[in-house]
Design an enzyme around this catalytic site. Structure first.
Site, PDB file in Angstrom:
ATOM      1  N   HIS A  83       6.627 -42.857  20.565  1.00 59.61           N
ATOM      2  CA  HIS A  83       5.821 -41.910  20.044  1.00 59.61           C
ATOM      3  C   HIS A  83       6.829 -40.484  19.527  1.00 59.61           C
ATOM      4  CE1 HIS A  83       2.611 -38.980  19.456  1.00 59.61           C
ATOM      5  NE2 HIS A  83       1.350 -40.239  19.862  1.00 59.61           N
ATOM      6  N   HIS A 169      13.257 -24.146  21.349  1.00 63.49           N
ATOM      7  CA  HIS A 169      14.329 -24.236  22.747  1.00 63.49           C
ATOM      8  C   HIS A 169      15.772 -24.916  22.974  1.00 63.49           C
ATOM      9  CE1 HIS A 169      13.814 -24.698  26.974  1.00 63.49           C
ATOM     10  NE2 HIS A 169      13.917 -23.285  27.327  1.00 63.49           N
ATOM     11  N   ALA A 172      13.129 -28.074  25.379  1.00 64.64           N
ATOM     12  CA  ALA A 172      12.107 -28.019  25.373  1.00 64.64           C
ATOM     13  C   ALA A 172      11.196 -27.917  23.557  1.00 64.64           C
ATOM     14  CB  ALA A 172      11.352 -27.390  26.078  1.00 64.64           C
ATOM     15  N   GLY A 173      12.908 -27.439  23.030  1.00 66.54           N
ATOM     16  CA  GLY A 173      12.006 -28.575  21.080  1.00 66.54           C
ATOM     17  C   GLY A 173      10.808 -27.203  20.948  1.00 66.54           C
TER      18      GLY A 173
END
Lengths: 307, 307
Positions: A83, A169, A172-173
């Site tokens: 996904h 981040h 954590a993007g």
């Protein structure tokens, strides 16, 4: 609680490690005034989808606590899954359910976005009704190229986050936060194995090819069952009632002499969406949801909790 | 609270004095764990019908408190009204709603009957599923001749109460307590002014003339609207689903070329009765009531209250 009710369906990028999944879900179980309805982890997608309802405040508390766990435990640099995703906490939508308007949910999304970025250090993009840039209404536009591309392109002005510095981040993007209507996953199975029938009907009913304005749909084969399926998302059940979708498909299927074998509501559905369709079929005029015992009780419980 | 849920529909012999009505209703409003859904006072009937749900314990507490008010305020010797009655508290049924069996409701009725008689001094007859004598299953048998006759005939063994001495309370008479299934008041209005159509269809559908086993019904004229009505009580909606009643009437009405104009659910209805009919019309297979957001929340609230 029934006084005002929001749903949130946060998507986290972890569908395999059961200890991490449980740690992310725990704050939703624990938080008073917040009700965990469902959570599904998909190992192939490597993604966790949580469905939670409650008043605006407790929902936000639980979302923040769960997000801090996700930031700590998930590293997008090593995350792989089918996904698309840009963040450890990939998407957080707020959905108005009862006694709260879409405009108020947009406010909740914006206020939460600020607090989320300050608490986690993860930059935020706003989407759907909460989008601050018109082209960011669609999730897909924000998520284009996923984490791996966005990490490099985030410095370009058209990909800057709505909140936070123009960099992701490190582990954590970024996170996409917004407000949208309740989405019903609804499938109609047809008594034929001819996939073309499902594809033609999906084309006739979906908005993208000129059908009903709030329906997305594709035709699929259910090979083991010898049936085909019109698989749909109903993005606004108040505009496109379920009964209208069923009868539309029944009417189209007649062209091939095909009958509806069964229908399938996948996941959660608000009572109002079903009551509206029962009123159509049974011709109940002036039916009030307050006549349903369970809804009347829930309304009174809401009153009590307000005190 | 959702863990086990009972409904009670006590009938009190006061439909005119608003202060007395309010004093009787007050304990249902006050009692924690007990939810007052509806109360209707009919001045012609001189009768108050209360609809209340909750767990067995709080419901019984509120019923006792309300009954003490009724005994104090109502004198059957001066009471006049169109509706037959034998007591100030005329009838108290217990109805299983959720996670409780009929057998358990019968136990509740029997235990409550004892306590009721000890607290109020009013003798008790048990009816329907809680009947101790088979001929007392029907309310009408117990209430034959009303207060005025029963006062004299109560000394006869076949009219002795099930609990208490063989004499009525001097002002509050006697009370009929029992357990029964949930009763749905359901009307189907037909697009004709021909009363004969409604009468013939009522005769075809009601159990007493060989129709559906759990339907009682009569044909009525709705003169102001130029329609006729099949007015029904569905005494077991699990055996005779609402959709089946609608489609049965639609089928019968074709004989006269008459269409259904509308249907009407009068008063409260359990969610299950509607979900069953929506499943029929929309062909939803494997639909779980837990997929309805509001029902899922109610189930969780029940868990919390158990602690």
């Amino acid at each position: 609680m029934a006084k005002s009710l929001i749903e949130s369906v946060p998507n986290f990028s972890e569908g395999r490690r059961t200890d991490v999944i449980e740690a992310i879900v725990a704050p939703f179980r624990r938080q008073k005034g917040c009700y965990l309805l469902d959570h599904r982890a998909d190992p192939d997608h490597n993604r966790l989808v949580v469905s939670v309802v409650g008043q605006a405040e407790p929902i936000q508390e639980a979302l923040l606590a769960a997000s801090l766990v996700a930031v700590e435990k998930i590293d997008l640099n090593t995350h792989r899954g089918a996904h698309p995703r840009i963040g450890a906490i990939d998407v957080i939508p707020f959905v108005p359910l009862r006694n709260i308007s879409m405009a108020e949910c947009v406010q909740v999304a914006h206020a939460f976005g600020q607090r989320f970025q300050q608490t986690t250090g993860v930059p935020v993009y706003f989407y759907e009704e909460a989008a601050l840039r018109p082209q960011r209404t669609a999730l897909e536009v924000i998520r284009k190229g996923q984490y791996e591309s966005l990490r490099l392109e985030v410095t370009q002005p058209e990909r800057h986050p709505d909140i936070g510095e123009p960099r992701l981040h490190p582990t954590a993007g970024a996170t996409i936060i917004g407000a949208r209507k309740f989405l019903i996953a609804f499938n109609v199975n047809l008594a034929t194995s001819n996939i073309e029938v499902a594809r033609q009907i999906a084309k006739a009913i979906r908005s993208s090819s000129g059908g009903l304005g709030s329906v997305k749909g594709i035709g699929l084969a259910l090979e083991e069952r010898g049936m085909v399926q019109v698989s749909m998302n109903v993005v606004d059940y108040e505009r496109n009632a379920l009964y209208r979708i069923v009868e539309f498909i029944r009417m189209e299927a007649r062209r091939w002499g095909v009958a509806i074998a069964e229908t399938e509501v996948y996941g959660m559905v608000p009572a109002a969406a079903l009551l509206d369709s029962i009123s159509y079929y049974m011709q109940t005029t002036q039916f009030d949801p307050g006549q349903v015992i369970e809804l009347a009780i829930l309304e009174q419980l809401g009153d009590e909790e307000k005190e």
